[in-house]
Design a protein around this motif. Sequence first.
Motif, mmCIF file in Angstrom:
data_model
loop_
_atom_site.group_PDB
_atom_site.id
_atom_site.type_symbol
_atom_site.label_atom_id
_atom_site.label_comp_id
_atom_site.label_asym_id
_atom_site.label_seq_id
_atom_site.Cartn_x
_atom_site.Cartn_y
_atom_site.Cartn_z
ATOM 1 N N ASP A 1 0.821 -1.211 0.000
ATOM 2 C CA ASP A 1 0.000 0.000 0.000
ATOM 3 C C ASP A 1 0.858 1.266 0.000
ATOM 4 O O ASP A 1 0.472 2.281 0.555
ATOM 5 C CB ASP A 1 -0.953 0.004 1.205
ATOM 6 C CG ASP A 1 -2.021 -1.072 1.078
ATOM 7 O OD1 ASP A 1 -2.458 -1.309 -0.068
ATOM 8 O OD2 ASP A 1 -2.392 -1.664 2.087
ATOM 9 N N GLU A 2 2.004 1.230 -0.619
ATOM 10 C CA GLU A 2 2.852 2.405 -0.720
ATOM 11 C C GLU A 2 2.685 3.028 -2.099
ATOM 12 O O GLU A 2 2.174 2.408 -3.027
ATOM 13 C CB GLU A 2 4.315 2.032 -0.493
ATOM 14 C CG GLU A 2 4.879 1.107 -1.563
ATOM 15 C CD GLU A 2 6.310 0.698 -1.295
ATOM 16 O OE1 GLU A 2 7.222 1.453 -1.680
ATOM 17 O OE2 GLU A 2 6.505 -0.377 -0.702
ATOM 18 N N THR A 3 3.101 4.267 -2.226
ATOM 19 C CA THR A 3 3.055 4.939 -3.512
ATOM 20 C C THR A 3 4.367 4.712 -4.233
ATOM 21 O O THR A 3 5.435 4.913 -3.670
ATOM 22 C CB THR A 3 2.817 6.445 -3.324
ATOM 23 O OG1 THR A 3 1.540 6.633 -2.705
ATOM 24 C CG2 THR A 3 2.840 7.171 -4.652
ATOM 25 N N TYR A 4 4.277 4.311 -5.496
ATOM 26 C CA TYR A 4 5.487 4.087 -6.288
ATOM 27 C C TYR A 4 5.736 5.286 -7.184
ATOM 28 O O TYR A 4 4.906 5.650 -8.019
ATOM 29 C CB TYR A 4 5.358 2.823 -7.134
ATOM 30 C CG TYR A 4 6.479 2.687 -8.137
ATOM 31 C CD1 TYR A 4 7.786 2.492 -7.701
ATOM 32 C CD2 TYR A 4 6.240 2.791 -9.504
ATOM 33 C CE1 TYR A 4 8.836 2.391 -8.607
ATOM 34 C CE2 TYR A 4 7.285 2.689 -10.413
ATOM 35 C CZ TYR A 4 8.578 2.494 -9.962
ATOM 36 O OH TYR A 4 9.613 2.400 -10.858
ATOM 37 N N ILE A 5 6.903 5.902 -7.025
ATOM 38 C CA ILE A 5 7.363 6.969 -7.897
ATOM 39 C C ILE A 5 8.613 6.456 -8.598
ATOM 40 O O ILE A 5 9.625 6.191 -7.958
ATOM 41 C CB ILE A 5 7.692 8.257 -7.117
ATOM 42 C CG1 ILE A 5 6.497 8.692 -6.270
ATOM 43 C CG2 ILE A 5 8.110 9.364 -8.086
ATOM 44 C CD1 ILE A 5 5.252 9.020 -7.050
ATOM 45 N N PRO A 6 8.591 6.278 -9.912
ATOM 46 C CA PRO A 6 9.755 5.709 -10.598
ATOM 47 C C PRO A 6 10.981 6.589 -10.480
ATOM 48 O O PRO A 6 10.887 7.817 -10.430
ATOM 49 C CB PRO A 6 9.280 5.603 -12.062
ATOM 50 C CG PRO A 6 8.126 6.532 -12.169
ATOM 51 C CD PRO A 6 7.487 6.589 -10.830
ATOM 52 N N GLU A 7 12.138 5.946 -10.452
ATOM 53 C CA GLU A 7 13.398 6.694 -10.384
ATOM 54 C C GLU A 7 13.656 7.457 -11.678
ATOM 55 O O GLU A 7 14.287 8.515 -11.670
ATOM 56 C CB GLU A 7 14.547 5.731 -10.101
ATOM 57 C CG GLU A 7 14.504 5.109 -8.716
ATOM 58 C CD GLU A 7 15.665 4.176 -8.457
ATOM 59 O OE1 GLU A 7 16.468 3.936 -9.409
ATOM 60 O OE2 GLU A 7 15.801 3.684 -7.325
ATOM 61 N N THR A 8 13.171 6.923 -12.794
ATOM 62 C CA THR A 8 13.388 7.541 -14.100
ATOM 63 C C THR A 8 12.078 7.563 -14.869
ATOM 64 O O THR A 8 11.353 6.565 -14.890
ATOM 65 C CB THR A 8 14.427 6.751 -14.923
ATOM 66 O OG1 THR A 8 15.636 6.651 -14.175
ATOM 67 C CG2 THR A 8 14.708 7.432 -16.250
ATOM 68 N N SER A 9 11.757 8.701 -15.485
ATOM 69 C CA SER A 9 10.622 8.809 -16.392
ATOM 70 C C SER A 9 11.117 9.464 -17.677
ATOM 71 O O SER A 9 12.033 10.277 -17.662
ATOM 72 C CB SER A 9 9.497 9.645 -15.775
ATOM 73 O OG SER A 9 8.966 9.015 -14.631
#
Length: 249
Positions: free
Chosen positions: A39-47
């Motif tokens: 249940d955590e938010t995933y923010i990619p290291e690279t976009s």
Amino acid sequence: MALDTDITRRRALLAGGGTLAFGGGVAYLASRPDSNSSDETYIPETSNRSDETTGFGAELAGRPIAGDLDAPIDVYYWTDYLCPFCARFEAETLPRLGREYVDAGTVQFVLLPYPNIGSYSMEAMVWSLCVWDVVADETPAAYWNWHHRVFERQSDAESNSDWATADAFATITDETTDVPLADVEACREERSQDIQDSIQGDLALGQSAGIQGTPGFVIYNREADAAGRIVGAQPYDNFADAIEQVRNA
């Protein structure tokens, strides 16, 4: 849950024959949570932005991409912000999938619109692609924060669709750091019809690959031209097994 082991060529998948549907044909896991969910938010290291049309036929121009453009595996993710199973995938499976495959450089994760749930599904996707267009070059993490806030708003709502309005999306946009509401509104006003027209291509590609609802996924090995399909909010282990099968095709 057994996995089919036959990997199909891209051409066969798009033609509807010999398709690999991971997960034993179970479309949705509506009552069995993933034991590895966080249940955590995933923010990619690279976009990244890309104007490429991939070997699978996915047109990446204007589409949010997480991960390395040179990753050997593409995961195409057809989604709808009004889809409760998409919200489940985002909360339970995506964080670990992102850490272990996207951030590790194995997978390029491409978000593709598949508006199919409610009357505001298409407009929600226009918001999404306008947010991406506005922030992708300078603050792409802001897009993923916005994206996850929308799914959180859906999960908190009493109804799966009644919450989705222009006011609700404007509020989410205004409250997300580094997402300028005025610029997003300008994009919506100037480009809404063009964006909606482009979404028809995403829908057609998904449907040709056997995606009939959301969430739907195609895992594609660029070098081997091998592909497989996953339908529904499957647990992390099913995705990991599927990625490895396609990766080793």
